[in-house]
Design a protein around this motif. Structure first.
Motif, PDB file in Angstrom:
ATOM      1  N   PHE A 466       0.943  -1.292   0.038  1.00 41.40           N
ATOM      2  CA  PHE A 466      -0.117  -0.184   0.036  1.00 41.40           C
ATOM      3  C   PHE A 466       0.800   1.217   0.003  1.00 41.40           C
ATOM      4  N   LEU A 467       0.565   2.175  -1.020  1.00 42.60           N
ATOM      5  CA  LEU A 467       1.129   3.439  -1.041  1.00 42.60           C
ATOM      6  C   LEU A 467       0.274   4.478  -0.556  1.00 42.60           C
ATOM      7  N   LEU A 468       0.799   5.202   0.605  1.00 44.76           N
ATOM      8  CA  LEU A 468      -0.165   6.132   1.309  1.00 44.76           C
ATOM      9  C   LEU A 468       0.623   7.449   1.480  1.00 44.76           C
ATOM     10  N   ASP A 469      -0.229   8.639   1.562  1.00 45.95           N
ATOM     11  CA  ASP A 469       0.503   9.777   1.840  1.00 45.95           C
ATOM     12  C   ASP A 469       0.685   9.813   3.335  1.00 45.95           C
ATOM     13  N   ARG A 470       1.913  10.023   3.562  1.00 42.97           N
ATOM     14  CA  ARG A 470       2.326   9.874   5.181  1.00 42.97           C
ATOM     15  C   ARG A 470       2.090  11.379   6.123  1.00 42.97           C
ATOM     16  N   GLU A 471       1.337  12.474   5.294  1.00 46.43           N
ATOM     17  CA  GLU A 471       0.845  13.286   6.344  1.00 46.43           C
ATOM     18  C   GLU A 471      -0.787  13.076   6.529  1.00 46.43           C
ATOM     19  N   THR A 472      -1.549  12.328   5.500  1.00 49.53           N
ATOM     20  CA  THR A 472      -2.944  12.304   5.772  1.00 49.53           C
ATOM     21  C   THR A 472      -3.281  10.958   5.581  1.00 49.53           C
ATOM     22  N   GLY A 473      -2.585   9.888   5.184  1.00 49.93           N
ATOM     23  CA  GLY A 473      -2.915   8.511   4.960  1.00 49.93           C
ATOM     24  C   GLY A 473      -3.921   8.262   3.953  1.00 49.93           C
ATOM     25  N   GLU A 474      -3.964   9.355   3.200  1.00 50.61           N
ATOM     26  CA  GLU A 474      -4.537   9.157   1.841  1.00 50.61           C
ATOM     27  C   GLU A 474      -3.947   8.189   0.889  1.00 50.61           C
ATOM     28  N   PRO A 475      -4.475   7.351   0.245  1.00 49.13           N
ATOM     29  CA  PRO A 475      -4.001   6.355  -0.650  1.00 49.13           C
ATOM     30  C   PRO A 475      -3.372   7.231  -1.979  1.00 49.13           C
ATOM     31  N   LEU A 476      -2.377   6.848  -2.159  1.00 50.07           N
ATOM     32  CA  LEU A 476      -1.678   7.528  -3.609  1.00 50.07           C
ATOM     33  C   LEU A 476      -1.816   6.873  -4.789  1.00 50.07           C
ATOM     34  N   THR A 477      -2.184   5.596  -4.416  1.00 44.36           N
ATOM     35  CA  THR A 477      -2.561   4.784  -5.760  1.00 44.36           C
ATOM     36  C   THR A 477      -3.580   3.940  -5.296  1.00 44.36           C
ATOM     37  N   GLU A 478      -4.443   3.260  -6.353  1.00 39.60           N
ATOM     38  CA  GLU A 478      -5.636   3.044  -6.290  1.00 39.60           C
ATOM     39  C   GLU A 478      -5.876   1.620  -5.514  1.00 39.60           C
ATOM     40  N   ILE A 479      -6.719   1.795  -4.423  1.00 41.66           N
ATOM     41  CA  ILE A 479      -6.838   0.694  -3.668  1.00 41.66           C
ATOM     42  C   ILE A 479      -8.332   0.344  -3.679  1.00 41.66           C
ATOM     43  N   THR A 480      -8.679  -0.957  -4.053  1.00 40.24           N
ATOM     44  CA  THR A 480     -10.029  -1.453  -4.326  1.00 40.24           C
ATOM     45  C   THR A 480     -10.615  -2.640  -3.374  1.00 40.24           C
TER      46      THR A 480
END
Length: 768
Positions: A466-480
């Protein structure tokens, strides 16, 4: 006749279970062939020829030109068929003189066909596809000085040394510079750190050793005299932590410190220059980690991974026993003052409103997910990233509370100053698979989506990344969220869907089938197919069951605590992936007795079920899944595409019944640790189960250099440049002769031998 009869009976069993018809037909053909041969009828030999030709066709249909998959299907029968080619056999069946074999046209044609087949096998299995990297030179090194100051090189956990002195052009000249023996036998999972003129590492029993970076000479050692047994998991220490105190906080007492957290639940601080206890830290250099934990049975709570220093706070979690009972010790994560040892905060998942010690008579919330693996930190953001396991016990969750579920199998960003949760992302919902997040989160800055994104990479046992934004936890690539199989166990539940990281490469294989089953011979391969057909398996995330469930990926991964490594300059991620299915079966409580076998499972006291858990092995103790079992891959983080992927390791130290074959055949073997990557374009790894240190070209996957080790490493390598001589070194730690899994008992015995030479610290550099 006997072979045919066995295949016929076992094949019928497989057919009834819904498997392939081939084995029934093969068994019948061999039985008839045997009867004819026994009667001296040469039609038996012709029938065997027809059987073998059809077996070749069937094998190629099932597994194409995969040589390891063809081995159990063809190897035994090819050797058996050689008997028919012996002159005496041919004369006996023909009852008359026979021509030399190679004078026969059919023999000549057959030999030519065999040669073509062997050449095709060789050609089909040479090399691997290599893509073109798009992010070369698009990043910068987190630690330009290159000191390996933290377990994963830096607090980002990238396992990257920017040094270029050892590179793809000269790595073939790499030689051992020095070897140090620790005098501590048994397991040795510690990766050293390097700060200035000191190398600092821990061995089993939490003994800290300081070495000279250029000679390996011991500068000091500290023995905390732990009270836990010197073998098994109690012998685990993955690393130590370095801390330089801010000016005026400690005076002349230990301005630079080395910390270790122990398997008897203590946290200790020693002076980095002398190895003496830091007297101002806690009680003469140590604090207990048991306050607030409540009742802790022996072996139910301790620490195996080094803490992380972030924003002048020392952060650590702890390991909690698997599969034993409900209400095990809490998975609390705590922050301490690294100068005094005072508790600064505690993140108790069940009492997030309370950040200190529980009141007298209470404890941190019991049974919550624990953080046993390695953590990372971004001090600019003021965040510590912690990977969590699941609530205890692992394979049944009908009793779990909301507090146990919310943060299980997740990566959680905690504020370093307060321990408060900034964000979290869950990689497995209601985890009843033991799919902890086992890997240290890896922090990288990636050019994507029109700018530079601060990212955290989260590798998982599921082989999903999983690749996430480390400031917000928002996914940076698609997660289904994908629908997954549902439980049929009374009083249990499963969520309708599970998250799959579809925007990143997955390192799991496609859903398994009977075709993927393996063994040394056709008989244990057939036994594996029968067992597979009888287990519950409906693809990824098939839940535990009473009949027995096949877990793939298994509970060891996918990825495990070795995590990934990242070339920060070229945005290339190195991935080590395991392929080892497990069999998991729930045992109703009324069927549990003193004689019940749990394997790697346990009693799960307090739930309706105990659990049996073991690797999926054949009757000859060979894996039931066909090779490879270990792979290495490189992913271009700027495009999220796999640059190359290949098996790594040979079968030399493996074999049926634990007997080494000694055959250096490329197979793709199991990993015990992670990789390190350097600015010279090299990946280093010594943790494959074939006792070999390797240097691999990160752009091509080509193996450029190897060195035979005394055993397979259990630790990730590291690299540094000596401040005294300017030489670049690559270093690996190796245990005292326990490279093979079946040698654990011997390792436990040797751990009690105080005269043992112990593990190895081996340093390499380019010769002058």
């Amino acid at each position: 006749m006997l072979i045919g009869l066995v295949l016929l009976v076992m094949g019928a069993n497989l057919l009834i279970a819904g498997g392939s018809f081939y084995y029934v037909a093969a068994g019948a053909g061999l039985l008839i062939s045997g009867i004819l041969v026994f009667r001296g009828d040469q039609q038996g030999a012709l029938l065997y020829s027809g059987f073998f030709i059809l077996t070749v066709a069937w094998s190629l249909y099932e597994v194409q030109l995969d040589p390891w998959a063809l081995m159990p299907r063809l190897g035994f029968f090819a050797v058996l068929g050689l008997w028919f080619l012996l002159p005496r056999t041919r004369r006996g069946l023909a009852q008359q003189p026979v021509q030399p074999l190679l004078q026969l046209r059919t023999a000549q044609i057959s030999a030519a066909l065999i040669a073509v087949f062997v050449i095709a096998l060789f050609v089909a299995n040479q090399g691997h596809d290599v893509g073109s990297a798009q992010g070369l030179a698009s990043g910068t090194a987190t630690s330009p000085s290159g000191d390996w100051t933290d377990y994963g090189a830096s607090k980002a956990g990238t396992r990257f040394a920017p040094h270029e002195q050892i590179n793809t052009e000269n790595v073939a000249q790499l030689q051992r510079a020095w070897t140090h023996r620790t005098k501590i036998p048994g397991t040795f999972k510690g990766t050293p750190i390097q700060v200035g003129n000191g190398l600092y590492l821990c061995t089993g029993q939490n003994i800290i050793i300081s070495l000279d970076p250029d000679t390996g000479a011991e500068q000091w050692r500290f023995d905390p005299q732990i009270s836990t047994p010197p073998f098994g998991f109690w012998d685990t220490c993955r690393g130590v932590t370095y801390y330089k105190a801010p000016a005026l906080t400690t005076g002349d007492i230990c301005p630079e410190r080395i910390f270790t957290a122990t398997t008897d639940a203590r946290l200790l601080a020693v002076d980095s220059q002398t190895g003496e206890r830091c007297s101002d830290f806690g009680d003469n250099g140590e604090i207990s980690l048991l306050p607030g934990m409540g009742d802790v049975k022996p072996g139910f709570y301790f620490v195996t991974s080094p803490p992380t220093i972030a924003n002048n706070t020392l952060v650590l979690g702890g390991w909690v026993a698997d599969n034993q009972e409900v209400e095990e010790p809490s998975g609390v994560v705590r922050g301490f003052d690294p100068s005094t040892g005072a508790l600064k905060w505690a993140w108790d998942m069940g009492r997030e409103d309370r950040s200190g010690l529980p009141p007298a008579g209470e404890s941190y919330t019991r049974g919550t997910p624990n953080v046993w693996s390695l953590t990372s930190a971004d001090e600019a953001l003021g965040l510590v990233y912690v990977p969590t396991g699941n609530a205890t016990p692992d394979y049944y969750g009908g009793h779990r509370s909301e507090a146990m579920e919310k943060y299980a199998s997740s990566v959680v960003a905690l504020e370093a100053d307060t321990g408060r949760v900034r964000w979290h992302y869950q990689t497995t919902h209601h985890d009843i698979w033991d799919y902890d997040v086992p890997s240290q989160p890896t922090l990288v800055d990636i050019p994507m989506q029109g700018g530079l994104r601060k990212a955290v990479i989260v590798p998982t046992k599921r082989a999903e990344i999983f690749l996430l934004d480390r400031e917000t936890g928002e996914p940076l690539t698609e997660i289904t969220e994908v629908p997954t199989p549902q439980t049929d166990v009374p009083d249990e539940y499963t969520t309708p869907t599970q998250p799959f990281s579809t925007g990143m490469p997955s390192f799991a294989r496609a859903p398994l089938s009977g075709v993927d089953m393996w063994g040394i011979t056709p008989f244990d391969q057939l036994a594996c197919r029968i067992t597979f057909a009888k287990l519950r398996y409906e693809g990824p995330m098939t839940p535990p069951s009473l009949q027995g469930t096949l877990y793939y990926p298994g509970i060891a991964g996918g990825m495990n605590w070795g995590s990934v490594a990242v070339d920060e300059v070229n945005q290339l991620m190195v991935v080590n992936a395991l392929h080892m299915p497990f069999v998991v079966r729930l045992i109703p409580r009324d069927e549990v007795s003193e004689d019940t076998t749990y394997g790697l499972g346990g009693r799960q006291t307090g739930t309706p079920y105990a659990v049996y858990s073991m690797p999926f092995l054949s009757p000859l103790f060979a894996p039931c899944l066909r090779p490879p079992y270990g792979e290495m891959a490189v992913v271009d983080l700027t495009t999220q595409q796999t640059l190359w992927r290949r098996p790594l390791g040979t079968a030399a130290e493996q074999g049926p019944l634990g007997i080494k074959t000694g055959l250096p055949l490329p197979m793709g073997m199991f990993y015990q640790a992670g990789s390190a990557v350097t600015g010279g374009g090299l990946i280093f790894n010594g943790g494959v189960l074939d006792s070999t240190m390797r240097a691999i070209d990160i752009l091509t996957g080509e193996e450029l250099w190897t060195d035979k080790l005394p055993a397979s490493a259990q630790a990730t390598p590291m690299s540094y440049v000596s401040p005294a001589t300017g030489h670049q070194y690559v270093l690996i730690t190796v245990p005292d002769g326990i490279g093979a899994p079946l040698a654990r008992e011997n390792a436990a015995r040797k751990a009690l031998d105080k005269n043992a030479e112990g593990g190895y610290v081996i340093a390499y550099r380019i010769a002058d």
